[in-house]
Design a protein around this motif. Structure first.
Motif, mmCIF file in Angstrom:
data_model
loop_
_atom_site.group_PDB
_atom_site.id
_atom_site.type_symbol
_atom_site.label_atom_id
_atom_site.label_comp_id
_atom_site.label_asym_id
_atom_site.label_seq_id
_atom_site.Cartn_x
_atom_site.Cartn_y
_atom_site.Cartn_z
ATOM 1 N N UNK A 194 0.682 -1.339 -0.462
ATOM 2 C CA UNK A 194 0.333 0.218 0.017
ATOM 3 C C UNK A 194 1.072 1.248 0.180
ATOM 4 N N UNK A 195 1.899 0.889 0.487
ATOM 5 C CA UNK A 195 2.638 1.924 1.061
ATOM 6 C C UNK A 195 2.939 3.108 -0.772
ATOM 7 N N UNK A 196 3.104 1.914 -2.208
ATOM 8 C CA UNK A 196 3.402 1.994 -3.502
ATOM 9 C C UNK A 196 1.934 2.665 -3.972
ATOM 10 N N UNK A 197 0.971 3.322 -3.219
ATOM 11 C CA UNK A 197 0.387 3.347 -4.307
ATOM 12 C C UNK A 197 -0.497 4.260 -4.383
ATOM 13 N N UNK A 198 0.004 5.539 -3.844
ATOM 14 C CA UNK A 198 0.088 6.664 -3.617
ATOM 15 C C UNK A 198 1.477 7.462 -5.225
ATOM 16 N N UNK A 199 2.527 6.161 -4.518
ATOM 17 C CA UNK A 199 3.286 6.692 -6.035
ATOM 18 C C UNK A 199 2.830 6.191 -7.780
ATOM 19 N N UNK A 200 2.022 5.195 -7.407
ATOM 20 C CA UNK A 200 1.567 4.581 -8.816
ATOM 21 C C UNK A 200 0.830 5.921 -9.309
ATOM 22 N N UNK A 201 0.280 6.537 -8.449
ATOM 23 C CA UNK A 201 -1.110 7.303 -8.836
ATOM 24 C C UNK A 201 -0.174 8.591 -8.987
ATOM 25 N N UNK A 202 0.632 9.260 -8.592
ATOM 26 C CA UNK A 202 1.665 10.373 -8.466
ATOM 27 C C UNK A 202 2.224 9.928 -10.112
ATOM 28 N N UNK A 203 2.122 9.017 -10.238
ATOM 29 C CA UNK A 203 3.325 9.006 -11.381
ATOM 30 C C UNK A 203 2.498 8.613 -12.766
ATOM 31 N N UNK A 204 0.811 8.263 -12.501
ATOM 32 C CA UNK A 204 -0.011 8.054 -13.451
ATOM 33 C C UNK A 204 -0.443 9.471 -14.133
ATOM 34 N N UNK A 205 -0.114 10.809 -12.771
ATOM 35 C CA UNK A 205 -0.499 11.687 -13.277
ATOM 36 C C UNK A 205 0.614 12.432 -13.739
ATOM 37 N N UNK A 206 1.638 12.316 -13.342
ATOM 38 C CA UNK A 206 3.020 13.058 -14.071
ATOM 39 C C UNK A 206 2.778 12.544 -16.309
ATOM 40 N N UNK A 207 2.793 11.381 -16.612
ATOM 41 C CA UNK A 207 2.515 10.387 -17.068
ATOM 42 C C UNK A 207 1.450 11.071 -18.137
ATOM 43 N N UNK A 208 0.474 11.317 -17.254
ATOM 44 C CA UNK A 208 -0.747 12.124 -18.113
ATOM 45 C C UNK A 208 -0.178 13.185 -19.301
#
Length: 367
Positions: A194-208
């Motif tokens: 779950x510690x990686x969940x926030x990083x996954x969403x942040x990565x999606x925003x950056x790649x968007x």
């Protein structure tokens, strides 16, 4: 004297008869035996069938008595442990039951493998339960192999037993966990991913920011911000952006290495590997998950037990340890509604959906 000699000669002459054309002399005793009528054969002595198996029956009785005696002694020993050392008895009984379950599962895996070889079929052609069993057993085996290697040197097994007692989560497979440990360790593992969940969403925003289509870019950003605000997304919102996860920038082959490492943590894969191997492992695990979904759809979620549903949800990113079975079924049906609409080339969306669909899920928000 002459009379005596004459009498003996007569006797010899009487005993020597001439038979056949050549007149071969035959002793009288032999002639008597040849002409004597045959004697009747001796009567057969039949034994009762019970006597024929008496030795075998006795050995079975002895063996059965020995086994019964051992079981009785074992039960007495277990009662002694339970009364005197209750904590050790709990570990002992858990290990014993776990070993029995592991052996039973090993036999089942052998049966599945033999059936695959006989029918010449691949893993993805198996029924759901057999596919899931193979997946779980492979993960257990990967975890158990290092422990087995450490136990090879002389007297090293004592050290291994101590380490397993001190670090059961890291060294023992799930069969040897107590029910309390099982829930506790699953919570621990979920908190780690779950510690990686926030990083996954942040990565999606950056790649968007790299998306050329303004409409798709806005839909992707709105989806991520909605999750960040604590709102559970609808399946239709994920389906609307599915085409972004085929190629650049969200496709498996086009993802940034950092995003691949983060997603690997979500799937309990080590991120400390070369990027090519890391990407290959992520793709193969997602493909396996997609095939499991297809097999589950054929079976139907209604055929799954509550425990099977709980395991399926946990595998797909949701911490189902403390959720009500009905909540688990609701979430799993949502997941399958998304998975069934995807192609094998869109499995990158499955990896990100493990985060998007599980971060804010509550039963009340979808019931």
């Amino acid at each position: 004297m002459s009379l005596l000699l004459g009498w003996r000669g007569c006797v010899r002459h009487a005993r020597q008869l001439r038979l056949g054309h050549y007149g071969v002399p035959v002793p009288a005793a032999s002639l008597y035996r040849a002409l004597r009528p045959p004697e009747p054969p001796p009567a057969l002595r039949l034994r009762h069938p019970a006597y024929q198996f008496s030795a075998k029956t006795n050995s079975k009785n002895v063996l059965s008595a020995i086994v019964s005696k051992i079981r009785l002694m074992n039960k007495k020993y277990e009662r002694f442990l339970e009364r005197t050392f209750p904590r050790f008895y709990q570990l002992y009984s858990t290990f014993l039951k776990g070993f029995q379950v592991f052996i039973s599962e090993f036999k089942e895996i052998r049966r599945i493998k033999a059936n695959m070889s006989h029918k010449n079929i691949q893993v993805h052609q198996l029924p759901y339960r057999e596919m899931e069993r193979l997946r779980q057993f492979r993960r257990d085996l990967i975890k158990a192999i290092p422990v087995g290697i450490l136990s090879i040197p002389p007297f090293a097994n004592y050290l291994v037993f101590l380490l397993m007692y001190l670090f059961p989560r890291q060294l023992l497979i799930r069969h040897f966990w107590t029910p309390k440990q099982h829930a506790e360790f699953l919570d621990t593992y979920h908190n780690m991913r779950k510690e990686a969940y926030t990083e996954v969403i942040d990565g999606l925003i950056q790649m968007s920011q790299l998306v050329a289509d303004p409409k798709l870019q806005k839909q992707m950003l709105d989806l991520c911000k909605k999750v960040q605000k604590g709102v559970h997304p609808d399946i239709s919102e994920l389906k609307a952006v599915r085409m972004l996860f085929v190629a650049h920038p969200f496709g498996i082959q086009q993802l940034k290495v950092q995003q691949v490492k983060i997603l690997s943590r979500v799937l309990f894969l080590t991120p400390r590997l070369p990027s090519a191997l890391l990407r290959y492992r992520l793709r193969s695990h997602l493909s396996e998950l997609y095939q499991l979904d297809q097999a589950m759809l054929k079976l139907g979620t209604g055929e799954l037990s509550d425990n099977e549903v709980q395991v399926a949800c946990y595998t797909r990113g949701l911490n189902s340890v403390h959720l009500h079975p009905l909540a688990c079924r609701t979430w799993l049906n949502q997941w399958l509604a998304l998975s069934s609409s995807l192609n094998d080339s869109e499995t990158s969306l499955l990896a990100h959906s493990m985060v998007l669909l599980s971060t804010n899920f509550t039963f009340s928000s979808n019931h």
